[in-house]
Design an enzyme around this catalytic site. Structure first.
Site, PDB file in Angstrom:
ATOM      1  CB  CYS A 179       5.053  -9.988  -5.678  1.00  0.00           C
ATOM      2  SG  CYS A 179       3.559 -10.998  -5.850  1.00  0.00           S
ATOM      3  CG  HIS A 220       3.835  -6.858  -2.684  1.00  0.00           C
ATOM      4  ND1 HIS A 220       4.245  -6.272  -3.859  1.00  0.00           N
ATOM      5  CD2 HIS A 220       3.054  -7.902  -3.035  1.00  0.00           C
ATOM      6  CE1 HIS A 220       3.735  -6.924  -4.894  1.00  0.00           C
ATOM      7  NE2 HIS A 220       3.015  -7.932  -4.421  1.00  0.00           N
ATOM      8  CD  GLU A 222       6.437  -3.638  -3.137  1.00  0.00           C
ATOM      9  OE1 GLU A 222       5.791  -4.136  -4.082  1.00  0.00           O
ATOM     10  OE2 GLU A 222       7.168  -4.316  -2.384  1.00  0.00           O
TER      11      GLU A 222
END
Length: 285
Positions: A103, A197, A199
Site C-alpha cells: 500500500c 494488504h 499481510e
C-alpha cells in the site's frame, strides 16, 4: 534471517492501531514475517519520527530484506514525516537489499524512484480490492506465482501511483487502481510491492474499518451506522471461523482471502524468490 520492518505511520497513528488491534502495523507485519520464517529476527524502524535512529547504508546492507508497512499519511503532502520516508526508501534502493512494501509501501517505492502519487481519481478502495488480475508481465513474474486469473485482497487506500517511475514493470491491476502490483528498479536496487494488504488478517482489517466508520458513511459505503457495524462484526466472525460459508458467500470471499496460506502469497513469494536467493548470493545462507 534478519528483516527490517519500516513503520509508515507517525506515533499517534500507530498507537491508535495498537489500541484497536493490539499491535502497531509494524509489529503486526513482523509477526506475519515470523509466521513464514519462524527463526527470523525483525527490527523495526520509524522514519516518520523526527530524530529516529535509522540504519545507514552499511546497516541496511546487513539486513536480508526491508519491508514497508501501510500508513495513514498522504505521500503527496511532502511534510517532514513523508520526506524522511522517501529519503529512507532511496537509501534502501542504494543498499541493494531486497525491498518490499504494501500500500503506502508501493507508493513510497514509486516516489523514491521518480514516480508520482495522487488521490485515486476512481475514489477510495476499502475493504477489499476486487478482481485483481495480472498484467501480461505479471503472469510470469515470481511475485504473483500461484495467484489465479483473478483474485481479491484486503485493501485500504485513497491514493495510488499515478505516474510511473522510469524503470518499472506493472504486474497487476484492477478496474479501480491501475497499479496494484509492481517491480521497480532504481539506483541498483529492486523493489517489489503491492497496493493491497496481503499481510492483513480479517481481524486487523475489521479493526481498521471500525475506525473508518465516519468516513465510510460520508462516502456512501454504508447508509447507517448499524450497517457499518454489522459489516465489521461479520468480518471479525469470519476471522474466527473462516469456514462460515454463509458469511463468505455474503461478502464474496474465497480462499485467496480466507486461507492465510493463500492470502500471504506475495509476501511468501518475495521471501522465496527474492530474499533467499539474494541471501545465498551474499553468502549468508
Amino acid at each position: 534471517m534478519r528483516f527490517l520492518v519500516v513503520e509508515g505511520n507517525t506515533r499517534d497513528a500507530r498507537l491508535a492501531h495498537r489500541d484497536s488491534f493490539g499491535l502497531t502495523p509494524s509489529e503486526s507485519y513482523a509477526a506475519v514475517l515470523q509466521s513464514l520464517e519462524p527463526q527470523a529476527v525483525c527490527d523495526i524502524a520509524f522514519p516518520a519520527d523526527e530524530g529516529a535512529n535509522l540504519p545507514d547504508g552499511a546497516g541496511l546492507e546487513s539486513y536480508d530484506a526491508v519491508v514497508l508497512t501501510g500508513s495513514h499519511l498522504n505521500a503527496y503532502n511532502v511534510e517532514p514525516a513523508v520526506a524522511r520516508q522517501i529519503a529512507f526508501a532511496r537509501a534502501a534502493y542504494a543498499s541493494g537489499t531486497p525491498f518490499f512494501g504494501s500500500c503506502w509501501g508501493v507508493q513510497i517505492g514509486a516516489l523514491a524512484a521518480g514516480g508520482d502519487v495522487r488521490a485515486n481519481p476512481s475514489g477510495r478502495e476499502i475493504g477489499f480490492a476486487r478482481r485483481l488480475a495480472a498484467t501480461d508481465a505479471g503472469r510470469s513474474h515470481p511475485l504473483l506465482a500461484g495467484r489465479p486469473a483473478a483474485w481479491d485482497a484486503p485493501a485500504v487506500h485513497l491514493d495510488a501511483v499515478t505516474t510511473l517511475p522510469d524503470d518499472v514493470t506493472v504486474l497487476a491491476s484492477n478496474a479501480l487502481t491501475p497499479v496494484q502490483a509492481a517491480e521497480i528498479r532504481h539506483a541498483g536496487g529492486t523493489f517489489w510491492g503491492v497496493q493491497y494488504h496481503p499481510e492483513f488478517s480479517l481481524a486487523e482489517l475489521a479493526a481498521i474499518l471500525r475506525r473508518y466508520g465516519r468516513s465510510m458513511l460520508a462516502e456512501g459505503f454504508f447508509r447507517t451506522e448499524a450497517e457499518h457495524a454489522r459489516y465489521v462484526d461479520e468480518l471479525e466472525q469470519l476471522d474466527r471461523a473462516p469456514g462460515r460459508a454463509d458469511l463468505a458467500w455474503r461478502h464474496g470471499l474465497d480462499a485467496e482471502v480466507l486461507d492465510p496460506e493463500r492470502r500471504l502469497t506475495e509476501i511468501r513469494n518475495f521471501l522465496d524468490h527474492r530474499v533467499k536467493p539474494e541471501r545465498s548470493r551474499r553468502g549468508r545462507a
